[in-house]
Design an enzyme around this catalytic site. Structure first.
Site, PDB file in Angstrom:
ATOM      1  N   ASP A  41      -9.884   2.832   1.798  1.00 61.02           N
ATOM      2  CA  ASP A  41      -9.899   2.246   3.136  1.00 61.02           C
ATOM      3  C   ASP A  41     -10.574   3.178   4.140  1.00 61.02           C
ATOM      4  O   ASP A  41     -11.310   2.722   5.021  1.00 61.02           O
ATOM      5  CB  ASP A  41      -8.477   1.946   3.616  1.00 61.02           C
ATOM      6  CG  ASP A  41      -7.949   0.608   3.109  1.00 61.02           C
ATOM      7  OD1 ASP A  41      -8.762  -0.253   2.737  1.00 61.02           O
ATOM      8  OD2 ASP A  41      -6.716   0.433   3.082  1.00 61.02           O
ATOM      9  N   LYS A  77       0.799  -1.223   0.000  1.00 62.37           N
ATOM     10  CA  LYS A  77       0.000   0.000   0.000  1.00 62.37           C
ATOM     11  C   LYS A  77       0.836   1.280   0.000  1.00 62.37           C
ATOM     12  O   LYS A  77       0.375   2.321  -0.477  1.00 62.37           O
ATOM     13  CB  LYS A  77      -0.965   0.005   1.185  1.00 62.37           C
ATOM     14  CG  LYS A  77      -2.069  -1.029   1.062  1.00 62.37           C
ATOM     15  CD  LYS A  77      -3.064  -0.908   2.197  1.00 62.37           C
ATOM     16  CE  LYS A  77      -4.180  -1.941   2.057  1.00 62.37           C
ATOM     17  NZ  LYS A  77      -5.230  -1.771   3.083  1.00 62.37           N
TER      18      LYS A  77
END
Length: 285
Positions: free
Chosen positions: A104, A68
């Site tokens: 997210d 990420k």
């Protein structure tokens, strides 16, 4: 004509349930396309994007551990919210360009909306972890007016994340601190909203459980575990036994997948209660 496709990448990746989510929505909508898993080790990340960039049928990918943050320098553009968080979990292929986003944060907040709609005298969140998901969660909760306590096995990493926020309202600690008993009188809890969030891999299938002494969990606190394999982690099982409201990792998974699906396939996923119930049943089967 070949169908467009998207995928999820990570190392490991076999545990990812994202193909089930996106595949369910594609079928429900009668939409052509597919969504797959792709195992990409860190050393192959740059080659992966070089190959996919040249594929006109590739719509993009979701990004999971451990990529990420590593993916950032490989992108042509990063959405401002993702840049502020410092992590990307969705890469969209647009006219040969790779655009990074982070879903997210909104995905994490989605199941909390009923509580966030209320007014509170104090909002406090204890966040375990400092990876990409933890960063997104910290920024999302900071924007919602939470005082943050960030904990990690390496306290210097917790301090580095905490230092991105106000030193008055964000604190750092070691995970070991939360494993030890605590003698503390919580006093009057009226008007408070407390969260305890596991954003580490602890408790995931094949990993040891998160070691947490529930003396550190305020009465009535919501316990939220981003792990979804297994769905009922030891943390959630103990929280449920003690009467705490709990949120499992599928809630965040489905929430973050919604915006990614729209970016990949150009259509909103179904949100009706029957579809949501059928999807959750499929995911826990």
């Amino acid at each position: 004509m070949t169908a467009s496709y998207a995928e999820v990448i990570g190392d490991p990746i076999a545990q990812s349930k994202s193909p089930i989510v996106h595949g369910f929505w594609l079928e429900r909508l009668g939409r052509a396309g597919r969504y797959e898993r792709c195992h990409v080790v860190p050393a192959a990340l740059e080659d992966y994007f070089a190959a996919r960039r040249a594929d006109p049928d590739w719509r993009g990918c979701n990004v999971t551990l451990p990529h990420k943050q590593a993916v950032l320098p490989l992108l042509d553009r990063v959405d401002p919210a993702a840049a502020r968080i410092g992590a990307v979990n969705t890469v969209v292929h647009e006219n040969g360009l790779l655009i990074g986003h982070n879903s997210d944060a909104p995905g994490f907040l989605e199941p909390l909306r009923p509580w966030l709609a209320e007014r509170h005298l104090l909002r406090t969140a204890r966040i375990f972890g400092t990876g990409g998901a933890a960063r997104a969660i910290a920024h999302a909760l900071w924007d919602e007016g939470f005082t943050l306590i960030v904990a990690a096995r390496d306290e210097t990493k917790a301090r580095a994340l905490a230092d991105e926020f106000s030193t008055r309202d964000c604190h750092a600690a070691s995970l070991a601190h939360f494993a030890a008993p605590l003698a503390f009188d919580w006093g009057d809890m009226v008007g408070r909203l407390d969260l305890v969030i596991n954003a580490t891999s602890l408790g995931m299938t094949g990993q040891p459980p998160l070691s947490l002494d529930f003396d550190h969990v305020p009465p009535g606190a919501i316990v939220y575990d981003a792990v979804y394999s297994p769905l009922e982690t030891p943390l959630l099982a103990e929280a449920r036994r003690r009467g705490h409201p709990v949120i499992d990792g599928l809630a965040m998974l489905i929430g973050q997948a919604r915006s990614a699906f729209t970016r990949f396939f150009g259509i909103e996923p179904p949100t009706d209660p029957a579809s949501d119930a059928a999807l959750r049943t499929l995911l826990v089967a």
